[in-house]
Design an enzyme around this catalytic site. Structure first.
Site, PDB file in Angstrom:
ATOM      1  N   ASP A   1       0.830  -1.194   0.000  1.00 46.65           N
ATOM      2  CA  ASP A   1       0.000   0.000   0.000  1.00 46.65           C
ATOM      3  C   ASP A   1       0.880   1.265   0.000  1.00 46.65           C
ATOM      4  O   ASP A   1       1.868   1.335   0.735  1.00 46.65           O
ATOM      5  CB  ASP A   1      -0.894  -0.026   1.243  1.00 46.65           C
ATOM      6  CG  ASP A   1      -1.855   1.127   1.310  1.00 46.65           C
ATOM      7  OD1 ASP A   1      -2.868   1.083   0.593  1.00 46.65           O
ATOM      8  OD2 ASP A   1      -1.591   2.070   2.087  1.00 46.65           O
TER       9      ASP A   1
ATOM     10  N   GLU B   1       1.788  -0.317  -5.074  1.00 44.52           N
ATOM     11  CA  GLU B   1       0.874   0.769  -5.396  1.00 44.52           C
ATOM     12  C   GLU B   1       1.782   1.993  -5.502  1.00 44.52           C
ATOM     13  O   GLU B   1       2.192   2.569  -4.484  1.00 44.52           O
ATOM     14  CB  GLU B   1      -0.171   0.954  -4.298  1.00 44.52           C
ATOM     15  CG  GLU B   1      -1.163   2.063  -4.616  1.00 44.52           C
ATOM     16  CD  GLU B   1      -2.150   2.322  -3.480  1.00 44.52           C
ATOM     17  OE1 GLU B   1      -3.297   2.715  -3.769  1.00 44.52           O
ATOM     18  OE2 GLU B   1      -1.766   2.162  -2.301  1.00 44.52           O
TER      19      GLU B   1
END
Length: 442
Positions: free
Chosen positions: A94, A130
């Site tokens: 993330d 990401e």
């Protein structure tokens, strides 16, 4: 984990090492703040109070300091546990740009990335980034052993499908693996994780049903969540009983499925999109543990046509290896049959006018090489008008057959293998507005 592996399913674990739950300087002291605050966190402040405040690249109040060797060790110990003890197959990181920040700037050669690449356990698993955070957008800039969520694929495909102008040039890169992002540093098409929707933002059904976010239930006056959705409601905001709008929404969803699964790269599907799950226009539903974010499996019973389209598209890509190609398409003849692996066309068998901002129709032919004996002709028409498309001739007396036409009713929109319909006449196809057509030459 064991049962998933028995079923042939790998597990990619979503991990968040960019921030903790301690929040900003106004948050509680639960662990790292009380142990060694300046080691674990990126801090800032004035000359009088140089470490008074927390740097917030994450939107969650603080940012872990992955430039510090003790923090790197903490994260690597955690990752190794999940690999060695729990046997996960890889990780999706993330806001991974935070992991590469040193002295406030993203570095492709950051210490964390070097530590991962030198670790004998972690350098053999799948690593997916990401590739952005609140302050930087690093799509295409991660190290060679990393794959990335391709945000440019998402944005370009969304814009093209809803008919925005000026998308054609970028579309060509996205459909063929994004060589402009991953082709210069030793990576390949499979490093591009292609997606249209994910757990953040609209579901696919909401993407074609809402022009605007509807996050009132989050109790932040609809101020949270992005406004940059590139969505189109097909003429009505939200749920409707208008059958024409419902049919158009389903047609656009089928277009998205074709764009995603028939492009070069690694496709990622948001769970629930295959049966048109909705969050009623909420594009920031992380804070809900209720019907907004739950899976309503009744949607699968209500939308069997969409579920069946997904199944057929997935089976089609598994059957024809050209759609699983790990390398970039080159536009060259790779199997000595006189046909390049990809060839682009406009509406009249000539090269497309890539620089025409108002062109919303493009076609391309694929040659399934090395032991396979099929050709494919794919027509992408995002225009609101019907298009007359000239079809190129095939070699070796092969003939074109229709497999997919997303404008047709369920049952006719994606034909089973062996039941494809011979194109007659063979030299043109009338493509309906906002539709996708796939022909197979055999």
């Amino acid at each position: 984990m064991r049962e998933l592996h028995k079923a042939g399913i790998e597990v990619i674990m979503d991990v968040v090492y960019n921030h903790s739950g301690e929040g900003s300087e106004l948050g509680p002291a639960v662990c790292f703040k009380g142990i060694d605050n300046p080691t674990y966190y990126c801090l800032t402040g004035s000359a009088m109070e140089p470490f008074r405040y927390y740097v917030n690249y994450t939107g969650c109040g603080n940012t872990l300091n992955l430039a510090n060797p003790h923090v790197i060790r903490l994260v690597l110990d955690s990752l190794r546990y999940w690999v060695e003890t729990m046997h996960v197959d890889g990780f999706r990181f993330d806001l991974a740009s935070v992991l590469g920040r040193e002295n406030g700037m993203f570095e492709k050669s950051a210490s964390f990335f070097d530590a991962i690449s030198q670790d004998p356990v972690l350098n053999r698993i799948k690593l997916i980034a990401e590739p952005w955070d609140i302050g930087t957008y690093q799509v295409g800039n991660f190290p060679v052993d990393w794959s990335e969520w391709n945000g440019k694929f998402r944005d370009t495909i969304r814009k093209f499908c809803k008919g925005d102008s000026g998308q054609l040039t970028d579309l060509g890169y996205r459909l063929t693996g994004s060589a402009d992002l991953y082709g210069e540093d030793g990576r390949s098409a499979y490093n591009s994780i292609n997606f249209i929707t994910c757990h953040d933002g609209f579901t696919l059904y909401d993407l074609v049903s809402y022009n605007y976010k509807h996050n009132e239930a989050n109790l932040e006056n609809n101020s949270d969540g992005t406004n940059d959705n590139n969505s189109w409601n097909c003429g009505f905001e939200g749920e409707t009983n208008d059958q024409n709008i419902i049919n158009l929404r389903k047609q656009l969803i089928k277009n998205f499925v074709c764009y995603l699964l028939f492009s070069s790269g690694t496709p990622m599907i948001l769970g629930g999109d295959e049966f048109m799950r909705t969050q009623r226009g909420n594009n920031n539903a992380y804070c809900h543990d209720n019907e907004t974010s739950w899976f309503n499996w009744e949607y699968a019973k209500e939308n069997p046509d969409m579920l069946n389209f997904y199944k057929k598209a997935i089976e089609f890509t598994k059957t024809h290896k050209i759609f699983q190609r790990r390398k970039f398409l080159l536009g060259r003849d790779l199997d000595a049959n006189g046909v390049p692996d990809i060839r682009w066309f406009g509406k009249d068998t000539e090269k497309p006018s890539w620089d025409d901002p108002e062109l919303r129709t493009v076609c391309y032919q694929l040659d399934e090489e090395e032991g396979h004996d099929h050709f494919f002709f794919i027509i992408l028409n995002a225009d609101y008008n019907m298009q007359y498309i000239r079809i190129p001739k095939l070699i070796n007396r092969k003939k074109w057959h229709r497999v997919v036409d997303t404008s047709l009713e369920s049952g006719e929109d994606f034909l089973d293998s062996g039941k494809e319909i011979l194109l007659d006449p063979p030299d043109y196809y009338l493509v309906n507005p906002r539709s996708t057509v796939v022909l197979i030459g055999k």
